[in-house]
Design a protein around this motif. Structure first.
Motif, PDB file in Angstrom:
ATOM      1  N   GLN A 273       9.105 -45.823   3.534  1.00 53.62           N
ATOM      2  CA  GLN A 273       8.132 -46.793   3.036  1.00 53.62           C
ATOM      3  C   GLN A 273       7.957 -47.934   4.027  1.00 53.62           C
ATOM      4  O   GLN A 273       8.921 -48.579   4.447  1.00 53.62           O
ATOM      5  CB  GLN A 273       8.593 -47.354   1.692  1.00 53.62           C
ATOM      6  CG  GLN A 273       7.510 -48.114   0.924  1.00 53.62           C
ATOM      7  CD  GLN A 273       6.372 -47.207   0.470  1.00 53.62           C
ATOM      8  OE1 GLN A 273       6.608 -46.106  -0.002  1.00 53.62           O
ATOM      9  NE2 GLN A 273       5.149 -47.675   0.630  1.00 53.62           N
ATOM     10  N   GLY A 274       6.718 -48.159   4.447  1.00 53.25           N
ATOM     11  CA  GLY A 274       6.413 -49.249   5.361  1.00 53.25           C
ATOM     12  C   GLY A 274       6.629 -48.931   6.830  1.00 53.25           C
ATOM     13  O   GLY A 274       6.363 -49.768   7.687  1.00 53.25           O
ATOM     14  N   LYS A 275       7.093 -47.738   7.143  1.00 50.38           N
ATOM     15  CA  LYS A 275       7.344 -47.386   8.536  1.00 50.38           C
ATOM     16  C   LYS A 275       6.110 -46.729   9.165  1.00 50.38           C
ATOM     17  O   LYS A 275       5.294 -46.112   8.487  1.00 50.38           O
ATOM     18  CB  LYS A 275       8.557 -46.449   8.648  1.00 50.38           C
ATOM     19  CG  LYS A 275       9.874 -47.124   8.269  1.00 50.38           C
ATOM     20  CD  LYS A 275      11.059 -46.243   8.602  1.00 50.38           C
ATOM     21  CE  LYS A 275      12.373 -46.918   8.210  1.00 50.38           C
ATOM     22  NZ  LYS A 275      12.621 -48.142   9.006  1.00 50.38           N
ATOM     23  N   ARG A 276       6.042 -46.853  10.505  1.00 48.59           N
ATOM     24  CA  ARG A 276       4.922 -46.303  11.261  1.00 48.59           C
ATOM     25  C   ARG A 276       5.451 -45.301  12.273  1.00 48.59           C
ATOM     26  O   ARG A 276       6.506 -45.517  12.868  1.00 48.59           O
ATOM     27  CB  ARG A 276       4.174 -47.419  12.004  1.00 48.59           C
ATOM     28  CG  ARG A 276       3.814 -48.634  11.145  1.00 48.59           C
ATOM     29  CD  ARG A 276       3.141 -49.690  12.006  1.00 48.59           C
ATOM     30  NE  ARG A 276       2.900 -50.922  11.278  1.00 48.59           N
ATOM     31  CZ  ARG A 276       3.723 -51.975  11.287  1.00 48.59           C
ATOM     32  NH1 ARG A 276       4.836 -51.944  12.018  1.00 48.59           N
ATOM     33  NH2 ARG A 276       3.421 -53.066  10.591  1.00 48.59           N
ATOM     34  N   GLY A 277       4.691 -44.219  12.489  1.00 48.55           N
ATOM     35  CA  GLY A 277       5.183 -43.206  13.410  1.00 48.55           C
ATOM     36  C   GLY A 277       4.099 -42.494  14.181  1.00 48.55           C
ATOM     37  O   GLY A 277       2.907 -42.594  13.879  1.00 48.55           O
ATOM     38  N   ILE A 278       4.544 -41.739  15.190  1.00 46.40           N
ATOM     39  CA  ILE A 278       3.676 -40.866  15.975  1.00 46.40           C
ATOM     40  C   ILE A 278       4.299 -39.478  15.966  1.00 46.40           C
ATOM     41  O   ILE A 278       5.490 -39.318  16.254  1.00 46.40           O
ATOM     42  CB  ILE A 278       3.520 -41.348  17.431  1.00 46.40           C
ATOM     43  CG1 ILE A 278       2.898 -42.747  17.483  1.00 46.40           C
ATOM     44  CG2 ILE A 278       2.666 -40.357  18.238  1.00 46.40           C
ATOM     45  CD1 ILE A 278       2.830 -43.336  18.893  1.00 46.40           C
TER      46      ILE A 278
ATOM     47  N   GLU B 265       6.886 -39.633   2.163  1.00 50.36           N
ATOM     48  CA  GLU B 265       7.954 -40.627   2.051  1.00 50.36           C
ATOM     49  C   GLU B 265       7.475 -42.045   2.302  1.00 50.36           C
ATOM     50  O   GLU B 265       8.274 -42.975   2.394  1.00 50.36           O
ATOM     51  CB  GLU B 265       9.094 -40.277   3.009  1.00 50.36           C
ATOM     52  CG  GLU B 265       9.863 -39.031   2.632  1.00 50.36           C
ATOM     53  CD  GLU B 265      10.604 -39.159   1.303  1.00 50.36           C
ATOM     54  OE1 GLU B 265      10.958 -40.289   0.917  1.00 50.36           O
ATOM     55  OE2 GLU B 265      10.817 -38.127   0.645  1.00 50.36           O
ATOM     56  N   GLY B 266       6.169 -42.235   2.417  1.00 53.73           N
ATOM     57  CA  GLY B 266       5.614 -43.583   2.481  1.00 53.73           C
ATOM     58  C   GLY B 266       5.223 -44.080   3.850  1.00 53.73           C
ATOM     59  O   GLY B 266       4.794 -45.230   3.991  1.00 53.73           O
ATOM     60  N   ALA B 267       5.345 -43.252   4.876  1.00 60.85           N
ATOM     61  CA  ALA B 267       5.021 -43.692   6.224  1.00 60.85           C
ATOM     62  C   ALA B 267       3.524 -43.592   6.512  1.00 60.85           C
ATOM     63  O   ALA B 267       2.810 -42.790   5.908  1.00 60.85           O
ATOM     64  CB  ALA B 267       5.782 -42.848   7.248  1.00 60.85           C
TER      65      ALA B 267
ATOM     66  N   ASP C  17      -2.548 -50.223  17.325  1.00 62.65           N
ATOM     67  CA  ASP C  17      -3.731 -50.889  16.791  1.00 62.65           C
ATOM     68  C   ASP C  17      -4.139 -50.280  15.448  1.00 62.65           C
ATOM     69  O   ASP C  17      -4.425 -51.001  14.484  1.00 62.65           O
ATOM     70  CB  ASP C  17      -4.880 -50.755  17.794  1.00 62.65           C
ATOM     71  CG  ASP C  17      -6.126 -51.489  17.331  1.00 62.65           C
ATOM     72  OD1 ASP C  17      -6.045 -52.697  17.067  1.00 62.65           O
ATOM     73  OD2 ASP C  17      -7.187 -50.838  17.237  1.00 62.65           O
ATOM     74  N   ILE C  18      -4.135 -48.954  15.360  1.00 61.82           N
ATOM     75  CA  ILE C  18      -4.516 -48.263  14.129  1.00 61.82           C
ATOM     76  C   ILE C  18      -3.533 -48.545  13.004  1.00 61.82           C
ATOM     77  O   ILE C  18      -3.918 -48.801  11.845  1.00 61.82           O
ATOM     78  CB  ILE C  18      -4.605 -46.742  14.378  1.00 61.82           C
ATOM     79  CG1 ILE C  18      -5.789 -46.420  15.296  1.00 61.82           C
ATOM     80  CG2 ILE C  18      -4.732 -45.971  13.060  1.00 61.82           C
ATOM     81  CD1 ILE C  18      -5.762 -45.013  15.854  1.00 61.82           C
ATOM     82  N   LEU C  19      -2.235 -48.517  13.337  1.00 68.54           N
ATOM     83  CA  LEU C  19      -1.194 -48.651  12.320  1.00 68.54           C
ATOM     84  C   LEU C  19      -0.821 -50.099  12.010  1.00 68.54           C
ATOM     85  O   LEU C  19      -0.130 -50.370  11.029  1.00 68.54           O
ATOM     86  CB  LEU C  19       0.058 -47.877  12.762  1.00 68.54           C
ATOM     87  CG  LEU C  19      -0.151 -46.369  12.986  1.00 68.54           C
ATOM     88  CD1 LEU C  19       1.128 -45.742  13.537  1.00 68.54           C
ATOM     89  CD2 LEU C  19      -0.572 -45.683  11.694  1.00 68.54           C
ATOM     90  N   GLY C  20      -1.259 -51.006  12.855  1.00 67.53           N
ATOM     91  CA  GLY C  20      -1.023 -52.428  12.578  1.00 67.53           C
ATOM     92  C   GLY C  20       0.327 -52.948  13.016  1.00 67.53           C
ATOM     93  O   GLY C  20       0.853 -53.909  12.432  1.00 67.53           O
ATOM     94  N   GLY C  21       0.903 -52.364  14.042  1.00 69.10           N
ATOM     95  CA  GLY C  21       2.178 -52.867  14.533  1.00 69.10           C
ATOM     96  C   GLY C  21       2.928 -51.833  15.349  1.00 69.10           C
ATOM     97  O   GLY C  21       2.433 -50.729  15.622  1.00 69.10           O
ATOM     98  N   LYS C  22       4.140 -52.202  15.726  1.00 69.16           N
ATOM     99  CA  LYS C  22       4.976 -51.320  16.535  1.00 69.16           C
ATOM    100  C   LYS C  22       5.384 -50.071  15.756  1.00 69.16           C
ATOM    101  O   LYS C  22       5.327 -50.017  14.535  1.00 69.16           O
ATOM    102  CB  LYS C  22       6.231 -52.064  17.006  1.00 69.16           C
ATOM    103  CG  LYS C  22       5.976 -53.182  17.996  1.00 69.16           C
ATOM    104  CD  LYS C  22       7.307 -53.769  18.444  1.00 69.16           C
ATOM    105  CE  LYS C  22       7.120 -54.958  19.371  1.00 69.16           C
ATOM    106  NZ  LYS C  22       8.426 -55.510  19.816  1.00 69.16           N
TER     107      LYS C  22
END
Length: 288
Positions: free
Chosen positions: A7-12, A33-35, A82-87
């Motif tokens: 939850q709240g995580k960003r990935g590639i 799982e919320g990513a 940029d798309i995901l809004g952060g690192k």
């Protein structure tokens, strides 16, 4: 079942070609799982595969990038942030290809230009991903990077060819970069050594069906599926494994710890007095 582990995580996610791809399964599980995440593959793979359909399903974007090209990787990370809004919090490297395997070149007669391509695509691209991310400071503290490997990095397997060399290099990169990234920014880097799995890439390995059957008979728990691998990746992306790094982790039903199983031995005994079905030519088995 979702546990909100990401939850709240960003990935590639690199390498989601079609629903048979492990990367495809990982992307779906990460989303469950919320990513939030972006997908990436080469431009030609996107044209030939179904990456765009997965992006639509996950309400995200698929960004074409050649993982062997640093300029492409710079653009990928910049666009993704940029798309995901952060690192970024997690990355999956699920990339592998061998022209020698595709061209049926024997390991004792490799085309070295092909070998260069194998190593660049299947292993050195991992270093390029990590180096690019580090220079851009693109991964959050306690982020997680996972690459998919295979036990042929440690053992010899007929037909796996120069991909074994690539996987050995891949695992070495994970250790070497894991130390640097861990000391500097608490980023953890691991590889997963997965059971032989029916994917587009896996099916290109000579004798793959027999390898799949052998591993199934050898493994106490049977072969790990693509879905099993996806679940394992999620745990490594999550905060539950914050101090696991520089490891090659086996997800193979116990195969890597086995010498000989009764099921495999019984099957071997059945064939002791039968002629090989692979063909009559002795040269075919000169180096088996």
């Amino acid at each position: 079942m979702s546990y909100n582990l990401l939850q709240g995580k960003r990935g590639i996610i690199f390498g989601a070609l079609n629903p048979d791809s492990i990367a495809w399964k990982v992307a779906e599980r990460a989303h469950e799982e919320g990513a939030t995440l972006t997908l990436s593959n080469t431009a030609i793979a996107m044209r030939m595969g179904e990456t765009q359909q997965l992006a639509k399903k996950l309400n995200t974007e698929a960004i074409p990038a050649d993982a062997t090209n640093v300029d492409d990787l710079n653009q990928l990370f910049t666009q993704s942030m940029d798309i995901l809004g952060g690192k970024i919090d997690f990355i999956l490297h699920s990339i592998g290809m061998s022209p020698n395997v595709r061209k049926d070149r024997h390991y004792s007669d490799l085309n070295y230009s092909y070998l260069d391509k194998t190593l660049d695509v299947s292993a050195i691209s991992f270093h390029k991903v990590l180096q690019t991310a580090r220079k851009l400071d693109a991964i959050n503290e306690w982020g997680s990077v996972v690459a998919l490997s295979y036990v042929a990095a440690q053992r010899s397997f007929f037909g796996y060819n120069d991909m074994a060399d690539a996987k050995a290099l891949l695992e070495s990169i994970a250790r070497s970069f894991g130390y640097i990234y861990g000391r500097e920014r608490n980023v953890r880097i691991n590889t997963i050594s997965q059971s032989p799995t029916k994917t587009t890439a896996g099916n290109g390995v000579k004798g793959f069906d027999r390898l799949l059957d052998f591993a199934e008979r050898m493994s106490p728990l049977g072969n790990a599926t693509a879905d099993d691998c996806a679940d394992y990746c999620i745990t490594l992306f999550s905060d539950l494994t914050k101090r696991v790094t520089m490891q090659n982790l086996f997800n193979d039903g116990g195969f890597s710890s086995m010498g000989m199983s009764l099921r495999a031995l019984q099957q071997y005994e059945k064939g002791l007095h039968e002629d090989c079905e692979c063909g009559p030519a002795a040269d075919e088995h000169l180096y088996d």
